[in-house]
Each structure stands twice: as C-alpha cells, then as structure tokens.
Scaffold this motif. Structure first.
Motif, PDB file in Angstrom:
ATOM      1  N   SER A 132       0.829  -1.196   0.000  1.00 57.78           N
ATOM      2  CA  SER A 132       0.000   0.000   0.000  1.00 57.78           C
ATOM      3  C   SER A 132       0.867   1.251   0.000  1.00 57.78           C
ATOM      4  CB  SER A 132      -0.915   0.010   1.233  1.00 57.78           C
ATOM      5  OG  SER A 132      -1.615   1.242   1.328  1.00 57.78           O
ATOM      6  N   VAL A 133       0.476   2.228  -0.806  1.00 57.88           N
ATOM      7  CA  VAL A 133       1.171   3.512  -0.853  1.00 57.88           C
ATOM      8  C   VAL A 133       0.169   4.631  -0.627  1.00 57.88           C
ATOM      9  CG1 VAL A 133       2.355   5.166  -2.343  1.00 57.88           C
ATOM     10  CG2 VAL A 133       3.062   2.784  -2.342  1.00 57.88           C
TER      11      VAL A 133
ATOM     12  N   MET B 246      -4.779   4.339   5.728  1.00 60.03           N
ATOM     13  CA  MET B 246      -3.825   4.389   6.824  1.00 60.03           C
ATOM     14  C   MET B 246      -4.217   3.439   7.953  1.00 60.03           C
ATOM     15  SD  MET B 246      -2.615   8.395   7.103  1.00 60.03           S
ATOM     16  CE  MET B 246      -4.216   8.983   7.644  1.00 60.03           C
ATOM     17  N   LYS B 247      -5.494   3.326   8.214  1.00 56.37           N
ATOM     18  CA  LYS B 247      -5.961   2.445   9.284  1.00 56.37           C
ATOM     19  C   LYS B 247      -5.781   0.979   8.918  1.00 56.37           C
ATOM     20  CE  LYS B 247     -10.038   1.421  12.126  1.00 56.37           C
ATOM     21  NZ  LYS B 247     -11.457   1.782  12.390  1.00 56.37           N
TER      22      LYS B 247
ATOM     23  N   VAL C 200       3.807   2.505   2.508  1.00 55.01           N
ATOM     24  CA  VAL C 200       4.862   3.431   2.105  1.00 55.01           C
ATOM     25  C   VAL C 200       4.235   4.807   1.947  1.00 55.01           C
ATOM     26  CG1 VAL C 200       6.542   4.034   0.312  1.00 55.01           C
ATOM     27  CG2 VAL C 200       6.157   1.626   0.919  1.00 55.01           C
ATOM     28  N   LEU C 201       4.825   5.798   2.586  1.00 57.38           N
ATOM     29  CA  LEU C 201       4.334   7.173   2.481  1.00 57.38           C
ATOM     30  C   LEU C 201       5.208   7.941   1.496  1.00 57.38           C
ATOM     31  CD1 LEU C 201       2.499   9.501   3.387  1.00 57.38           C
ATOM     32  CD2 LEU C 201       4.129   9.944   5.257  1.00 57.38           C
ATOM     33  N   MET C 202       4.606   8.400   0.404  1.00 57.86           N
ATOM     34  CA  MET C 202       5.292   9.259  -0.552  1.00 57.86           C
ATOM     35  C   MET C 202       4.739  10.664  -0.406  1.00 57.86           C
ATOM     36  SD  MET C 202       5.601   6.804  -3.926  1.00 57.86           S
ATOM     37  CE  MET C 202       6.547   8.035  -4.824  1.00 57.86           C
ATOM     38  N   VAL C 203       5.638  11.647  -0.434  1.00 59.63           N
ATOM     39  CA  VAL C 203       5.227  13.033  -0.222  1.00 59.63           C
ATOM     40  C   VAL C 203       5.840  13.916  -1.290  1.00 59.63           C
ATOM     41  CG1 VAL C 203       5.118  14.957   1.400  1.00 59.63           C
ATOM     42  CG2 VAL C 203       5.197  12.602   2.269  1.00 59.63           C
ATOM     43  N   THR C 204       5.011  14.749  -1.906  1.00 55.77           N
ATOM     44  CA  THR C 204       5.512  15.819  -2.766  1.00 55.77           C
ATOM     45  C   THR C 204       5.026  17.140  -2.170  1.00 55.77           C
ATOM     46  OG1 THR C 204       3.566  15.482  -4.185  1.00 55.77           O
ATOM     47  CG2 THR C 204       5.630  14.499  -4.910  1.00 55.77           C
ATOM     48  N   GLY C 205       5.868  18.158  -2.233  1.00 55.45           N
ATOM     49  CA  GLY C 205       5.487  19.458  -1.713  1.00 55.45           C
ATOM     50  C   GLY C 205       6.106  19.764  -0.364  1.00 55.45           C
TER      51      GLY C 205
ATOM     52  N   PRO D 169      -4.073  22.094   8.470  1.00 57.94           N
ATOM     53  CA  PRO D 169      -2.734  22.398   7.949  1.00 57.94           C
ATOM     54  C   PRO D 169      -2.049  21.104   7.518  1.00 57.94           C
ATOM     55  CG  PRO D 169      -3.100  23.504  10.040  1.00 57.94           C
ATOM     56  CD  PRO D 169      -4.226  22.530   9.874  1.00 57.94           C
ATOM     57  N   VAL D 170      -1.293  21.188   6.441  1.00 58.16           N
ATOM     58  CA  VAL D 170      -0.674  19.968   5.923  1.00 58.16           C
ATOM     59  C   VAL D 170       0.367  19.404   6.890  1.00 58.16           C
ATOM     60  CG1 VAL D 170      -1.121  20.491   3.503  1.00 58.16           C
ATOM     61  CG2 VAL D 170       0.986  21.336   4.571  1.00 58.16           C
ATOM     62  N   LYS D 171       0.940  20.225   7.757  1.00 56.54           N
ATOM     63  CA  LYS D 171       1.866  19.702   8.767  1.00 56.54           C
ATOM     64  C   LYS D 171       1.163  18.654   9.628  1.00 56.54           C
ATOM     65  CE  LYS D 171       4.767  21.137  12.698  1.00 56.54           C
ATOM     66  NZ  LYS D 171       4.017  20.486  13.781  1.00 56.54           N
ATOM     67  N   GLU D 172      -0.045  18.934  10.025  1.00 51.56           N
ATOM     68  CA  GLU D 172      -0.819  18.001  10.841  1.00 51.56           C
ATOM     69  C   GLU D 172      -1.124  16.717  10.074  1.00 51.56           C
ATOM     70  OE1 GLU D 172      -5.415  17.841  12.448  1.00 51.56           O
ATOM     71  OE2 GLU D 172      -4.347  19.754  12.588  1.00 51.56           O
ATOM     72  N   ILE D 173      -1.446  16.856   8.796  1.00 51.47           N
ATOM     73  CA  ILE D 173      -1.746  15.685   7.966  1.00 51.47           C
ATOM     74  C   ILE D 173      -0.494  14.830   7.781  1.00 51.47           C
ATOM     75  CG2 ILE D 173      -2.468  14.947   5.658  1.00 51.47           C
ATOM     76  CD1 ILE D 173      -4.191  17.499   5.551  1.00 51.47           C
ATOM     77  N   LEU D 174       0.646  15.485   7.531  1.00 52.37           N
ATOM     78  CA  LEU D 174       1.908  14.764   7.352  1.00 52.37           C
ATOM     79  C   LEU D 174       2.290  13.998   8.613  1.00 52.37           C
ATOM     80  CD1 LEU D 174       4.575  14.092   5.892  1.00 52.37           C
ATOM     81  CD2 LEU D 174       5.469  16.291   6.699  1.00 52.37           C
ATOM     82  N   GLU D 175       2.213  14.638   9.733  1.00 54.56           N
ATOM     83  CA  GLU D 175       2.584  13.983  10.990  1.00 54.56           C
ATOM     84  C   GLU D 175       1.687  12.776  11.260  1.00 54.56           C
ATOM     85  OE1 GLU D 175       4.394  17.736  13.571  1.00 54.56           O
ATOM     86  OE2 GLU D 175       2.218  17.381  13.535  1.00 54.56           O
ATOM     87  N   GLY D 176       0.407  12.903  10.965  1.00 52.41           N
ATOM     88  CA  GLY D 176      -0.508  11.792  11.180  1.00 52.41           C
ATOM     89  C   GLY D 176      -0.216  10.626  10.255  1.00 52.41           C
ATOM     90  N   ALA D 177       0.088  10.929   8.996  1.00 55.90           N
ATOM     91  CA  ALA D 177       0.376   9.871   8.022  1.00 55.90           C
ATOM     92  C   ALA D 177       1.713   9.194   8.303  1.00 55.90           C
ATOM     93  CB  ALA D 177       0.364  10.449   6.611  1.00 55.90           C
ATOM     94  N   ALA D 178       2.686   9.956   8.803  1.00 57.99           N
ATOM     95  CA  ALA D 178       4.019   9.409   9.058  1.00 57.99           C
ATOM     96  C   ALA D 178       4.016   8.397  10.200  1.00 57.99           C
ATOM     97  CB  ALA D 178       5.002  10.534   9.367  1.00 57.99           C
ATOM     98  N   LYS D 179       3.092   8.534  11.135  1.00 59.28           N
ATOM     99  CA  LYS D 179       3.071   7.634  12.292  1.00 59.28           C
ATOM    100  C   LYS D 179       2.911   6.176  11.887  1.00 59.28           C
ATOM    101  CE  LYS D 179       1.247  10.954  15.650  1.00 59.28           C
ATOM    102  NZ  LYS D 179       0.097  11.321  16.527  1.00 59.28           N
ATOM    103  N   GLY D 180       2.108   5.901  10.882  1.00 62.80           N
ATOM    104  CA  GLY D 180       1.868   4.518  10.489  1.00 62.80           C
ATOM    105  C   GLY D 180       2.663   4.057   9.286  1.00 62.80           C
ATOM    106  N   ALA D 181       3.608   4.882   8.815  1.00 66.86           N
ATOM    107  CA  ALA D 181       4.366   4.548   7.608  1.00 66.86           C
ATOM    108  C   ALA D 181       5.557   3.655   7.928  1.00 66.86           C
ATOM    109  CB  ALA D 181       4.844   5.818   6.918  1.00 66.86           C
TER     110      ALA D 181
END
Length: 381
Positions: free
Chosen positions: A61-62, A117-118, A125-130, A147-159
């Motif tokens: 999963s990506v 994510m769940k 695998v978490l891929m990020v652009t931007g 804010p995207v910072k909050e979204i990134l931090e949440g997604a990174a926890k399970g990556a």
C-alpha cells in the motif's frame, strides 16, 4: 499506478504472475532487473536476488500526499513515452491515496486516506511531494481545513518507509527561498523519528523513484543515503565528474555566449553558469524522457536543482561559479610547455652542477690517495 490494464490485480497476486499476464517475457523481466541492479550500484551477481524478490512481492500500500507544490514532481514520476517494466513495477503498488489521480474528492477522498492508513498501519509506504508551510499556523496550505503539517505527521506515524519526492519535499524549494514568506520546510524537518529518503530535483527523475521502490521491495529497507538523505546510488557523484563535456572543461574549451561557435560545437557550459561542479545528480546517466536527453545535453547549463537552497546559492543561474579546480590543457599548452622547458633546463643545469661537484670531489680523493701511495712507497724502499 492506475495504468491502463486488461488484467486487473487479483487479491494476493504476485508481481511475477501479474507481469506474465501482461505479456512480459522472463527475458525482458530479467533484463529490467539487471538494469535496476546496475542503477542501484550492486554487482551483477545480485540480479537473481532482485528478480526473485520482485517476482514474489505482493501489492504494498502507498499513501501519496501532495502538499505545497506545483504537481510537477507527480507529473515527472508518472509521465513516460510508453509503458515500461518500470511502470509495471510501479503498477504493483496499491496507490490507495493520491489526490491528483484518484476520482474521489472532498469527504470521499478524506475517507479513502483514513481508511488506507488504518487498514495498513505500520506497513504502508508514504510518498510526499510538496513543502510544509509553518508560518502563521500553516494556513498557507490546508487540506480539508487542516494544515498539511498536521496531515503529514498523522500519516508518518503509520508509515513503514517515507519517500520525499522533489526539491519541495526535500527542503522547501522555491517556497523556502529568501525571504520564505510561508516558512516552508521539507519533510525531514518535520519527521525526526524515522529516516526519510529524499529524491532530490526540481523535478526529480522518475527512474530514481522506480529504483528506490525496487530496492525497498527487494531488501525490505531503504537504500544507503548521503548526508542530505538522498540515495547514494543516484546522488553519489557530481554532474561535473560524469558530464560528457568534462573533456572540454579540462581542455579549456568553453561556451562564452549561447549562440557562439563553441555552443554549436557542444563545448563546456561552465562560463555561462553551469552548476555541474557543485551538483550531485544522476542526470547525465539516467537522463530524461525515457533516456532521450537532459539539460546540458540540450545545450542548457545545469542550475543545481538537486542541491539544498539552490534558488539562493546557485543564482544568478547564468552567472559563473567561483573558480573550479582544473586547467585548460589546449588553451595553456604554450605556457605549460614553456614552464616544462624551463623546468627541464633547470633540471639539466642542476644535474650538470651536481655532476661537476661530484667529479671535483672524486678527483681530490684520488690525489690524496696517490700522494699517500707515493709517500708509503718511498718509505718502503
């Protein structure tokens, strides 16, 4: 990755079976694995292991987040002249969230993100652009009101692995150039508890992303990284040291204006601003558009886009870098020849003097011995 297919993925199907169904021969698959082995800097003996691992891999999963960016990196990764095995390797990925490609929008897209994510927590695998804007509470880029910072931090926890694609995700890019009004930073400036692979460039070469994914699928871990978090297999050498125009640099053959005769001859672009001597990138090797060309090959100087802060440190783009070590063999041949001639003459003179001194000393020793011999003889008589 949402490529046209007459054979959709079956649950639990391996890449080997999928490629076979798509008409990819074993020979072509092994040729691709050999190419990836070479790109990754491994010995050819590793090819069977790469092939075995890729053939057996199942669909990971990506989750792909698009933050403060122009979407050029996404286009670079996905665009290709024709579907290749590299595309099919990317096709093995279950791209569960990518705003630019998915049909869903609004609440449906947000639901897809949270569900992915769940369901795959700890494995995706978490891929990020931007980039990530931090000033004023991050209001310069928000998704779903967050804010995207909050979204990134949440997604990174399970990556399980995090890949930052492009200069924006690497360090902030043009948004972070002085005076950086949005307070833009890269992914690794936010995520500190996990390694982040930075696929540098504005935009990066899609094949580097492919090779990084191949490494991850083969070995279950990210490739070796440099001090900037970039894969060493791609960013371990300067453009200057791989450039086909390096011989012109060493010969002192430089383009002075873009329409001069030197430009027509394909000479070195250093004098018109090429940043190759200060840029680590695989551009001369991988090239762009299915290996068609690259900036220097098309007659334009490198602007150093794989390097941190290049908008501030590499500008003006057509201005010359400080002197780079090297010399023009042809341009200064007469000077070097004269210097060598002087050096040779000095060496001959020094040798002659040393030889003369040695001969004088030897003659003095011989006279002393002769005198001793004569005195001793008279005494004996």
């Amino acid at each position: 990755m949402y490529l046209p297919t007459s054979h959709p993925w079956a649950e639990g199907e391996t890449l080997g079976t999928y490629l076979e169904q798509r008409g990819v021969s074993r020979r072509d698959f092994l040729a691709f694995c050999s190419q990836m082995t070479t790109v990754l800097g491994f010995a050819e003996l590793m090819t069977p292991r790469v092939a075995q691992a890729l053939a057996a891999v199942k669909r990971p999963s990506v989750v792909w987040l698009s933050l403060q960016e122009c979407s050029g990196c996404t286009e670079s990764v996905l665009r290709t002249a024709d579907p290749t095995i590299g595309d099919l390797v990317l096709d093995v990925v279950s791209l569960d969230f990518q705003e630019n490609l998915m049909a869903a929008a609004g609440f449906a897209a947000e639901t897809a993100l949270h569900d992915a994510m769940k369901k795959n927590f700890g494995e995706y695998v978490l891929m990020v652009t931007g980039s990530v804007p931090l000033n004023d509470g991050g209001i310069y880029t928000t998704i779903g009101g967050r804010p995207v910072k909050e979204i990134l931090e949440g997604a990174a926890k399970g990556a399980k692995a995090i890949i930052a694609v492009g200069a924006c995700a690497h360090w902030g890019n043009i948004q972070a150039a002085r005076p950086n009004p949005t307070g833009a930073v890269g992914v690794s400036d936010i995520i500190k508890d996990k390694p982040v692979v930075n696929i540098a460039g504005c935009p990066p070469i899609g094949d580097v992303v492919t090779a990084t994914i191949v490494h991850y699928l083969t070995f279950g871990k990210i490739p070796a990284l440099d001090y900037e978090g970039r894969p060493l297999f791609a960013y371990g050498a300067r453009i200057h040291d791989q450039c086909p125009r390096r011989a012109n640099f060493d010969a002192g053959q430089f383009v002075e204006e873009f329409d001069d005769e030197a430009a027509r001859k394909g000479w070195c672009l250093y004098h018109v601003g090429c940043k190759g001597p200060a840029t680590f990138s695989p551009c001369p090797i991988f090239q762009w558009n299915s290996g068609t060309s690259w900036p220097i090959g098309a007659g334009h100087p490198c602007i150093g886009c794989t390097e941190r802060n290049f908008w501030d440190t590499m500008t003006p783009f057509y201005g010359r870098l400080p002197d780079v070590a090297g010399f023009g063999v042809e341009r200064y041949a007469d000077t070097f020849g004269a210097a060598l001639a002087i050096g040779a003459a000095a060496g001959v003179a020094a040798h002659a003097i040393a030889t003369g001194v040695h001969q004088v000393r030897e003659r003095r020793k011989l006279r002393v011995l002769e005198n001793k011999g004569e005195g001793g003889g008279h005494g004996h008589d």
